[in-house]
Design an enzyme around this catalytic site. Sequence first.
Site, PDB file in Angstrom:
ATOM      1  N   LYS A  14       0.819  -1.225   0.000  1.00  0.00           N
ATOM      2  CA  LYS A  14       0.000   0.000   0.000  1.00  0.00           C
ATOM      3  C   LYS A  14       0.852   1.273   0.000  1.00  0.00           C
ATOM      4  CE  LYS A  14      -2.546  -0.595   3.714  1.00  0.00           C
ATOM      5  NZ  LYS A  14      -2.024  -1.900   4.176  1.00  0.00           N
ATOM      6  N   ARG A  89      -9.882   1.539   8.789  1.00  0.00           N
ATOM      7  CA  ARG A  89      -9.454   0.177   9.088  1.00  0.00           C
ATOM      8  C   ARG A  89     -10.535  -0.606   9.797  1.00  0.00           C
ATOM      9  NH1 ARG A  89      -3.605   1.005   8.804  1.00  0.00           N
ATOM     10  NH2 ARG A  89      -2.453  -0.855   9.340  1.00  0.00           N
ATOM     11  N   ARG A 128      11.020  -6.711   4.811  1.00  0.00           N
ATOM     12  CA  ARG A 128      11.032  -5.281   5.127  1.00  0.00           C
ATOM     13  C   ARG A 128      11.657  -5.047   6.506  1.00  0.00           C
ATOM     14  NH1 ARG A 128       5.402  -2.154   5.120  1.00  0.00           N
ATOM     15  NH2 ARG A 128       5.219  -2.905   7.238  1.00  0.00           N
ATOM     16  N   ARG A 134      11.470  -1.594  11.093  1.00  0.00           N
ATOM     17  CA  ARG A 134      10.269  -1.102  11.775  1.00  0.00           C
ATOM     18  C   ARG A 134       9.986  -1.948  13.001  1.00  0.00           C
ATOM     19  NH1 ARG A 134       4.994   0.187   8.121  1.00  0.00           N
ATOM     20  NH2 ARG A 134       3.953  -0.801   9.878  1.00  0.00           N
ATOM     21  N   ARG A 145      -0.975  -8.286  13.550  1.00  0.00           N
ATOM     22  CA  ARG A 145      -1.510  -7.285  12.607  1.00  0.00           C
ATOM     23  C   ARG A 145      -2.360  -7.958  11.535  1.00  0.00           C
ATOM     24  NH1 ARG A 145       3.889  -5.076  10.889  1.00  0.00           N
ATOM     25  NH2 ARG A 145       2.774  -3.777   9.392  1.00  0.00           N
TER      26      ARG A 145
HETATM   27  P1  AMP Z   1       0.533   0.906   8.798  1.00  0.00           P
HETATM   28  O1  AMP Z   1       1.752   1.708   8.513  1.00  0.00           O
HETATM   29  O2  AMP Z   1      -0.656   1.349   7.982  1.00  0.00           O
HETATM   30  O3  AMP Z   1       0.777  -0.583   8.702  1.00  0.00           O
HETATM   31  O4  AMP Z   1       0.138   1.206  10.316  1.00  0.00           O
HETATM   32  C1  AMP Z   1       1.012   0.891  11.384  1.00  0.00           C
HETATM   33  C2  AMP Z   1       0.257   0.873  12.705  1.00  0.00           C
HETATM   34  O5  AMP Z   1      -0.313   2.168  12.942  1.00  0.00           O
HETATM   35  C3  AMP Z   1      -0.921  -0.081  12.765  1.00  0.00           C
HETATM   36  O6  AMP Z   1      -0.544  -1.408  13.075  1.00  0.00           O
HETATM   37  C4  AMP Z   1      -1.758   0.565  13.869  1.00  0.00           C
HETATM   38  O7  AMP Z   1      -1.215   0.313  15.144  1.00  0.00           O
HETATM   39  C5  AMP Z   1      -1.581   2.053  13.564  1.00  0.00           C
HETATM   40  N1  AMP Z   1      -2.615   2.527  12.619  1.00  0.00           N
HETATM   41  C6  AMP Z   1      -2.436   2.950  11.345  1.00  0.00           C
HETATM   42  N2  AMP Z   1      -3.607   3.310  10.794  1.00  0.00           N
HETATM   43  C7  AMP Z   1      -4.555   3.092  11.728  1.00  0.00           C
HETATM   44  C8  AMP Z   1      -5.972   3.247  11.750  1.00  0.00           C
HETATM   45  N3  AMP Z   1      -6.657   3.674  10.686  1.00  0.00           N
HETATM   46  N4  AMP Z   1      -6.624   2.925  12.901  1.00  0.00           N
HETATM   47  C9  AMP Z   1      -5.953   2.492  13.984  1.00  0.00           C
HETATM   48  N5  AMP Z   1      -4.632   2.302  14.017  1.00  0.00           N
HETATM   49  C10 AMP Z   1      -3.925   2.596  12.900  1.00  0.00           C
END
Ligand code: AMP
Length: 191
Positions: A14, A89, A128, A134, A145
């Site tokens: 993404k 989400r 990654r 990360r 996740r």
């Molecule tokens: P991502 O980079 O999109 O994989 O997001 C990393 C982490 O940020 C996720 O595992 C959540 O802990 C938090 N996060 C990102 N977007 C959201 C969202 N829309 N709602 C809640 N937590 C989020």
Amino acid sequence: MMRAVLLGPPGAGKGTQAARLAEGFQVPAISTGDIFRANVGQGTELGLEAKEYMDAGLLVPDSVTNAMVRDRLMQDDAGEGFLLDGYPRTVDQARELDAMLVEMGVSLDVVLEITADVDEVTSRLLKRAAIEGRSDDTEPVIRQRLEVYAESTAPLTSFYRDRGVLVQVDGIGEIDEVTSRLVEAVKSHSS
Ligand code: AMP
């Protein structure tokens, strides 16, 4: 110009695709994960609040996340269009997004879902981890996740399909190929 949401499991690509599409369509890519990570890096209050959830592979509470997205969407550069990456989400967040869009007097052109199977995304995330380091790319957190995705985020597929705005795009293949598929999907749905 477009107003779009990018869905897909962690590791589907993404972030990479959002950056390419945003550039191509001249809209800001708004990644909630990136905003949270920037806040963690800067040690802000928002960052401190988000970090424990992120490190556990859990969703940051809606009260925090929705307010942050609302602020971001109300900024000038999102007025002409945007690409949301990582938000909504949950179905609750999708309803909240609906309310924000009503306030803005706009609607979504398309919801793009990048599909990829669990084995593929797990191996990409582990790769990654080795490159980017990360803190939430460790195996137990990746598993968590993916569970959160299956349970809380996957229902958005039918939520948006029922509205006729969903396009599913195969996320397996070369990065350029996937980008082309997404561009075609946007073109067939934009206003
Ligand atoms: P991502 O980079 O999109 O994989 O997001 C990393 C982490 O940020 C996720 O595992 C959540 O802990 C938090 N996060 C990102 N977007 C959201 C969202 N829309 N709602 C809640 N937590 C989020």
